[in-house]
Write an enzyme that holds these catalytic residues in place. Structure first.
Site, PDB file in Angstrom:
ATOM      1  N   THR A 160       4.945 -25.458  11.579  1.00 17.78           N
ATOM      2  CA  THR A 160       5.919 -25.722  10.358  1.00 17.78           C
ATOM      3  C   THR A 160       6.578 -26.853  10.251  1.00 17.78           C
ATOM      4  O   THR A 160       7.170 -27.368   9.296  1.00 17.78           O
ATOM      5  CB  THR A 160       6.889 -24.536   9.950  1.00 17.78           C
ATOM      6  OG1 THR A 160       5.857 -23.126   9.983  1.00 17.78           O
ATOM      7  CG2 THR A 160       7.504 -24.542   8.613  1.00 17.78           C
TER       8      THR A 160
ATOM      9  N   SER B 149       1.573 -32.101   6.730  1.00 16.71           N
ATOM     10  CA  SER B 149       1.326 -33.004   5.854  1.00 16.71           C
ATOM     11  C   SER B 149       2.389 -32.832   4.657  1.00 16.71           C
ATOM     12  O   SER B 149       2.436 -33.484   3.541  1.00 16.71           O
ATOM     13  CB  SER B 149       0.047 -33.236   5.141  1.00 16.71           C
ATOM     14  OG  SER B 149      -0.986 -33.222   6.139  1.00 16.71           O
TER      15      SER B 149
ATOM     16  N   HIS C  21      -0.952 -27.656  -1.732  1.00 12.90           N
ATOM     17  CA  HIS C  21      -1.959 -28.017  -2.038  1.00 12.90           C
ATOM     18  C   HIS C  21      -2.697 -27.382  -3.645  1.00 12.90           C
ATOM     19  O   HIS C  21      -2.252 -26.350  -3.601  1.00 12.90           O
ATOM     20  CB  HIS C  21      -3.400 -27.622  -1.375  1.00 12.90           C
ATOM     21  CG  HIS C  21      -3.572 -28.449   0.149  1.00 12.90           C
ATOM     22  ND1 HIS C  21      -3.757 -29.729  -0.004  1.00 12.90           N
ATOM     23  CD2 HIS C  21      -2.835 -27.964   1.274  1.00 12.90           C
ATOM     24  CE1 HIS C  21      -3.685 -30.164   1.421  1.00 12.90           C
ATOM     25  NE2 HIS C  21      -3.176 -29.162   1.981  1.00 12.90           N
TER      26      HIS C  21
ATOM     27  N   VAL D 133       8.127 -12.663  22.962  1.00 11.22           N
ATOM     28  CA  VAL D 133       7.692 -11.662  22.912  1.00 11.22           C
ATOM     29  C   VAL D 133       6.617 -11.688  23.925  1.00 11.22           C
ATOM     30  O   VAL D 133       5.662 -12.233  23.819  1.00 11.22           O
ATOM     31  CB  VAL D 133       6.986 -11.000  21.509  1.00 11.22           C
ATOM     32  CG1 VAL D 133       5.964  -9.920  21.783  1.00 11.22           C
ATOM     33  CG2 VAL D 133       7.865 -10.843  20.680  1.00 11.22           C
TER      34      VAL D 133
ATOM     35  N   LYS E  11     -13.473 -36.441   7.545  1.00 10.76           N
ATOM     36  CA  LYS E  11     -12.625 -35.715   6.399  1.00 10.76           C
ATOM     37  C   LYS E  11     -11.590 -36.764   5.969  1.00 10.76           C
ATOM     38  O   LYS E  11     -10.916 -36.551   4.938  1.00 10.76           O
ATOM     39  CB  LYS E  11     -11.726 -34.620   6.994  1.00 10.76           C
ATOM     40  CG  LYS E  11     -11.788 -33.557   5.985  1.00 10.76           C
ATOM     41  CD  LYS E  11     -11.023 -32.399   6.692  1.00 10.76           C
ATOM     42  CE  LYS E  11     -10.454 -31.465   5.173  1.00 10.76           C
ATOM     43  NZ  LYS E  11      -9.462 -30.666   5.463  1.00 10.76           N
TER      44      LYS E  11
ATOM     45  N   ARG F  57      -2.752 -27.293  14.124  1.00  7.58           N
ATOM     46  CA  ARG F  57      -3.295 -26.472  13.443  1.00  7.58           C
ATOM     47  C   ARG F  57      -3.764 -25.196  14.309  1.00  7.58           C
ATOM     48  O   ARG F  57      -4.333 -25.322  15.345  1.00  7.58           O
ATOM     49  CB  ARG F  57      -4.527 -26.849  12.795  1.00  7.58           C
ATOM     50  CG  ARG F  57      -4.333 -28.131  12.062  1.00  7.58           C
ATOM     51  CD  ARG F  57      -5.675 -28.766  11.705  1.00  7.58           C
ATOM     52  NE  ARG F  57      -5.567 -29.989  10.815  1.00  7.58           N
ATOM     53  CZ  ARG F  57      -5.751 -31.312  11.614  1.00  7.58           C
ATOM     54  NH1 ARG F  57      -5.738 -31.355  12.858  1.00  7.58           N
ATOM     55  NH2 ARG F  57      -5.543 -32.219  10.633  1.00  7.58           N
TER      56      ARG F  57
ATOM     57  N   ILE G  91      -3.247 -18.981  10.319  1.00 10.43           N
ATOM     58  CA  ILE G  91      -2.472 -19.568   9.361  1.00 10.43           C
ATOM     59  C   ILE G  91      -2.633 -21.094   9.436  1.00 10.43           C
ATOM     60  O   ILE G  91      -1.392 -21.531   9.697  1.00 10.43           O
ATOM     61  CB  ILE G  91      -1.080 -19.150   9.004  1.00 10.43           C
ATOM     62  CG1 ILE G  91      -1.276 -17.373   8.945  1.00 10.43           C
ATOM     63  CG2 ILE G  91      -0.568 -19.476   7.493  1.00 10.43           C
ATOM     64  CD1 ILE G  91      -2.021 -16.594   7.970  1.00 10.43           C
TER      65      ILE G  91
ATOM     66  N   SER H 284       1.258 -24.113   1.550  1.00 12.04           N
ATOM     67  CA  SER H 284       1.402 -23.784   0.351  1.00 12.04           C
ATOM     68  C   SER H 284       1.201 -22.326  -0.051  1.00 12.04           C
ATOM     69  O   SER H 284       1.464 -21.744  -1.108  1.00 12.04           O
ATOM     70  CB  SER H 284      -0.062 -24.348  -0.231  1.00 12.04           C
ATOM     71  OG  SER H 284      -0.330 -25.677   0.574  1.00 12.04           O
TER      72      SER H 284
ATOM     73  N   CYS I 177      21.818 -44.249   7.172  1.00 14.06           N
ATOM     74  CA  CYS I 177      20.395 -44.547   6.738  1.00 14.06           C
ATOM     75  C   CYS I 177      20.094 -43.504   5.569  1.00 14.06           C
ATOM     76  O   CYS I 177      19.492 -43.839   4.566  1.00 14.06           O
ATOM     77  CB  CYS I 177      19.464 -44.157   7.693  1.00 14.06           C
ATOM     78  SG  CYS I 177      19.416 -45.122   9.031  1.00 14.06           S
TER      79      CYS I 177
HETATM   80  C1  LIG Z   1      -1.694 -31.504  11.047  1.00 10.54           C
HETATM   81  C2  LIG Z   1      -1.403 -30.434  10.133  1.00 10.54           C
HETATM   82  C3  LIG Z   1      -1.408 -30.588   8.764  1.00 10.54           C
HETATM   83  C4  LIG Z   1      -1.125 -29.496   7.727  1.00 10.54           C
HETATM   84  N1  LIG Z   1      -0.880 -29.913   6.568  1.00 10.54           N
HETATM   85  C5  LIG Z   1      -0.570 -28.975   5.556  1.00 10.54           C
HETATM   86  C6  LIG Z   1      -0.277 -29.102   4.393  1.00 10.54           C
HETATM   87  O1  LIG Z   1      -0.336 -30.251   3.820  1.00 10.54           O
HETATM   88  N2  LIG Z   1      -0.104 -28.032   3.364  1.00 10.54           N
HETATM   89  C7  LIG Z   1      -0.326 -26.709   3.996  1.00 10.54           C
HETATM   90  O2  LIG Z   1      -0.179 -25.907   2.838  1.00 10.54           O
HETATM   91  N3  LIG Z   1      -0.522 -26.451   4.983  1.00 10.54           N
HETATM   92  C8  LIG Z   1      -0.457 -27.509   6.169  1.00 10.54           C
HETATM   93  N4  LIG Z   1      -0.683 -27.307   7.373  1.00 10.54           N
HETATM   94  C9  LIG Z   1      -0.680 -25.669   7.894  1.00 10.54           C
HETATM   95  C10 LIG Z   1       0.687 -25.317   7.779  1.00 10.54           C
HETATM   96  O3  LIG Z   1       1.829 -26.314   8.606  1.00 10.54           O
HETATM   97  C11 LIG Z   1       0.820 -23.954   8.615  1.00 10.54           C
HETATM   98  O4  LIG Z   1      -0.169 -23.120   8.197  1.00 10.54           O
HETATM   99  C12 LIG Z   1       2.043 -23.232   8.675  1.00 10.54           C
HETATM  100  O5  LIG Z   1       3.061 -24.130   9.108  1.00 10.54           O
HETATM  101  C13 LIG Z   1       2.052 -22.174   9.809  1.00 10.54           C
HETATM  102  O6  LIG Z   1       3.170 -21.684   9.950  1.00 10.54           O
HETATM  103  P1  LIG Z   1       3.297 -20.212  10.892  1.00 10.54           P
HETATM  104  O7  LIG Z   1       4.591 -19.722  10.651  1.00 10.54           O
HETATM  105  O8  LIG Z   1       2.158 -19.372  10.687  1.00 10.54           O
HETATM  106  O9  LIG Z   1       3.161 -21.002  12.251  1.00 10.54           O
HETATM  107  P2  LIG Z   1       4.536 -21.659  13.133  1.00 10.54           P
HETATM  108  O10 LIG Z   1       5.277 -22.729  12.150  1.00 10.54           O
HETATM  109  O11 LIG Z   1       3.893 -22.114  14.265  1.00 10.54           O
HETATM  110  O12 LIG Z   1       5.348 -20.500  13.645  1.00 10.54           O
HETATM  111  C14 LIG Z   1       5.186 -19.668  14.761  1.00 10.54           C
HETATM  112  C15 LIG Z   1       6.301 -19.385  15.336  1.00 10.54           C
HETATM  113  O13 LIG Z   1       5.860 -18.243  16.302  1.00 10.54           O
HETATM  114  C16 LIG Z   1       6.782 -18.671  17.489  1.00 10.54           C
HETATM  115  N5  LIG Z   1       6.113 -17.903  18.642  1.00 10.54           N
HETATM  116  C17 LIG Z   1       4.869 -17.957  19.159  1.00 10.54           C
HETATM  117  N6  LIG Z   1       4.563 -16.983  19.899  1.00 10.54           N
HETATM  118  C18 LIG Z   1       5.927 -16.318  20.176  1.00 10.54           C
HETATM  119  C19 LIG Z   1       6.196 -15.212  20.777  1.00 10.54           C
HETATM  120  N7  LIG Z   1       5.308 -14.709  21.903  1.00 10.54           N
HETATM  121  N8  LIG Z   1       7.459 -14.529  20.778  1.00 10.54           N
HETATM  122  C20 LIG Z   1       8.384 -15.059  19.615  1.00 10.54           C
HETATM  123  N9  LIG Z   1       7.883 -16.306  18.917  1.00 10.54           N
HETATM  124  C21 LIG Z   1       6.659 -16.875  19.115  1.00 10.54           C
HETATM  125  C22 LIG Z   1       6.660 -20.026  17.780  1.00 10.54           C
HETATM  126  O14 LIG Z   1       7.738 -20.555  18.316  1.00 10.54           O
HETATM  127  C23 LIG Z   1       6.605 -20.399  16.187  1.00 10.54           C
HETATM  128  O15 LIG Z   1       8.129 -20.842  15.750  1.00 10.54           O
HETATM  129  C24 LIG Z   1      -1.136 -28.247   8.305  1.00 10.54           C
HETATM  130  C25 LIG Z   1      -0.927 -28.099   9.596  1.00 10.54           C
HETATM  131  C26 LIG Z   1      -1.163 -29.185  10.527  1.00 10.54           C
HETATM  132  C27 LIG Z   1      -0.884 -28.941  11.910  1.00 10.54           C
END
Ligand SMILES: Cc1cc2nc3c(=O)[nH]c(=O)nc-3n(C[C@H](O)[C@H](O)[C@H](O)COP(=O)(O)OP(=O)(O)OC[C@H]3O[C@@H](n4cnc5c(N)ncnc54)[C@H](O)[C@@H]3O)c2cc1C
Length: 478
Positions: free
Chosen positions: A42, A46, A50, A173, A247, A308, A331, A337, A397
């Site tokens: 997170t 980008s 979307h 965990v 892409k 990702r 995810i 989004s 800044c």
């Molecule tokens: C290059 C790139 C571009 C992207 N661009 C976009 C975009 O423009 N628009 C869009 O909609 N999406 C975009 N995404 C996708 C978006 O960033 C993700 O879908 C989103 O941030 C996922 O969030 P999350 O909470 O599922 O995962 P994360 O943010 O990775 O959170 C998971 C959390 O779980 C914790 N965790 C993991 N294992 C454990 C454990 N065993 N015990 C306790 N905690 C744990 C981690 O420390 C982390 O904080 C992009 C992703 C990437 C990589």
């Protein structure tokens, strides 16, 4: 049971679910292996909300993207985070590829995206004069927007905490055991239900519990961030039409007026590998020049990358995969989004199971951090009268005051590191990348957190910023 719901992971997915569940009278906790929320994918993406024309119709990605994007404007007002509807163009540079634009347009219509149009070269150039003369046509998506991913996540987390969700930090965990009526986590916490929102690690957690296995492949994307002085290079998010050749990369303004370029896509094995590489940077720069030929790369202030969480099955994995064990896994984009809609969907599934009531004295809104640049002179003066710290500029800044930094350190989900302050207030996000303000922010942290300067960290337990005192070293002849 200690909890009704234990959410694993404090990214945008886990915090969005916590935010929704906080509206109920369930006893909810979120457990995170890092010291703060917004420490995984997170924090590096980008930042685009979307429009929803990209995902295959009928998938969860398509449905939740469109729903999430629709919820975002109201949510931005209610929870006070930075969001801007700037529109997007998917640029086509070869007449031969025009059917690809039509295909995206039709997919968008099937997904329920509003306002899509196919624009011809002159129309594109009228909207974005710096776009290459090679452009032939473009898909225009007026509902596409940009958001501050940090702001969105802190907003979800703080509102959830304000409404009683407990946050457990610095605890990965490691074990999940089935017990009567629920689960036991880390041999310590008992809970009726679990939500697996662990980002790139969600497959390991799922596979420990469920007989049917899932796989998440980490795919790294690198970025270049340009100084705010380049901010007028474009106003829309500029995608390149995906073709057989790849892409492409995007160029987009950020909500704070920078220009961001990237990402590429590279599978990596190590789920912590968020390095940037000379090859990756060369790739995104070279590809971006197709969109805008004269990008001033000498205005780069930062490079970074994110991972990702690509699911092997191609779609978000959102389901009750075992009794009382809910996945919000795989995810990848458009996860940011979709987050508001994922929050509603997962909370809905849990409410269906646990049948909670409504939270009493629910606090619906949340105030963001003060950005003095957005205040009128009179408003700023009034604020300084109330709290003189808002008259002390710490980050030159980005014009961030001591008042905002103190605020970040004392919220319901407080910053505990320099990066936590940076992502909340923008102190250190500017051209000098904290060269000037870091010591001053650290002094404020030392005072508010009541810890010595030597204990202050950049981002995690291992990243202390000061190793010793120069004068003492000299005294000892080092
Ligand atoms: C290059 C790139 C571009 C992207 N661009 C976009 C975009 O423009 N628009 C869009 O909609 N999406 C975009 N995404 C996708 C978006 O960033 C993700 O879908 C989103 O941030 C996922 O969030 P999350 O909470 O599922 O995962 P994360 O943010 O990775 O959170 C998971 C959390 O779980 C914790 N965790 C993991 N294992 C454990 C454990 N065993 N015990 C306790 N905690 C744990 C981690 O420390 C982390 O904080 C992009 C992703 C990437 C990589």
């Amino acid at each position: 049971m200690d909890y009704d719901v234990l959410i694993i992971g404090g990214g945008v997915t886990g915090t969005a679910i916590a935010y929704e569940l906080a509206k109920t009278d369930l006893n909810v906790a979120l457990i995170e292996k890092e010291e703060d929320v917004c420490e995984g994918t997170t924090k590096a993406n980008s930042a685009i909300v979307h429009a929803g024309f990209d995902a295959k119709p009928g998938t969860l990605k398509a449905k939740l993207n469109v729903e999430g994007a629709k919820l975002m404007p109201e949510l931005a007002k209610l929870l006070d985070f930075d969001y801007k509807n700037n529109g997007a163009l998917v640029l086509c540079f070869d007449e031969e590829h025009r059917p690809g634009v039509v295909e995206l347009y039709e997919r968008g219509l099937a997904n329920g995206v509003e306002g899509l149009q196919i624009l011809e070269k002159e129309q594109v150039k009228a909207l974005e004069p710096n776009v290459s003369d090679e452009v032939v046509c473009a898909l225009y998506a007026p509902t596409s927007s940009i958001v501050c991913p940090f702001g969105l996540t802190y907003a979800f987390a703080e509102n959830a905490a304000d409404n009683g969700v407990q946050f457990i930090f610095n605890e990965p965990v490691e074990t999940i055991e089935k017990i009567d009526g629920g689960w036991k986590v880390n041999d310590k916490y008992t809970t009726k239900t679990i939500v697996n929102a662990a980002g790139v690690y969600a497959d390991g957690i799922h596979n420990d519990v469920c007989p049917e296995k899932i796989q998440i492949i980490p795919r790294r994307g690198e970025y270049t961030l340009l100084d705010r002085s380049t901010g007028n290079m474009c106003s829309h998010t500029l995608f390149q039409l995906p073709t057989k050749a790849g892409k492409g990369v995007l160029i987009t303004p950020t909500v704070h007026g920078n220009i961001m370029i990237g990402p590429n896509a590279q599978e990596v094995e190590n789920k912590e590998n968020t390095n940037t590489t000379p090859e990756g940077q060369a790739e995104i720069r070279q590809k971006a020049l197709k969109t805008i030929p004269n990008i001033p790369f000498n205005k780069t202030i930062r490079t970074f990358s994110g991972l990702r969480a690509t699911p092997a099955n191609g779609d978000f994995v959102i389901a009750e995969s075992a009794d009382g064990f809910f996945d919000a896994a795989g995810i990848e984009s458009p996860g940011l989004s979709s987050a508001p809609a994922i929050g509603k969907m997962v909370a809905g599934m849990i409410e269906e199971k646990l049948k909670p009531g409504k939270r009493e004295n629910y606090k619906a809104d949340r105030k963001g951090f003060v950005n003095v640049k957005k205040l009128s002179k009179e408003e700023w003066e009034k604020l300084i009268e109330k709290d003189p710290d808002y008259g002390t500029i710490v980050c030159r800044c980005e014009t961030v005051t001591a008042g905002s930094i103190k605020d970040a350190l004392t919220r319901s989900v407080p910053a505990v590191s320099l990066d936590g302050i940076k992502r909340r207030t923008r102190a250190g996000m500017g051209r000098c990348q904290s060269g000037f303000c870091a010591p001053r922010s650290m002094a404020i942290m030392s005072e508010v957190m009541n810890i010595p300067m030597e204990e202050i960290r950049l981002s995690n337990q291992k990243s202390k910023l000061i190793t010793g005192k120069v004068k003492e070293d000299l005294k000892h002849g080092n």
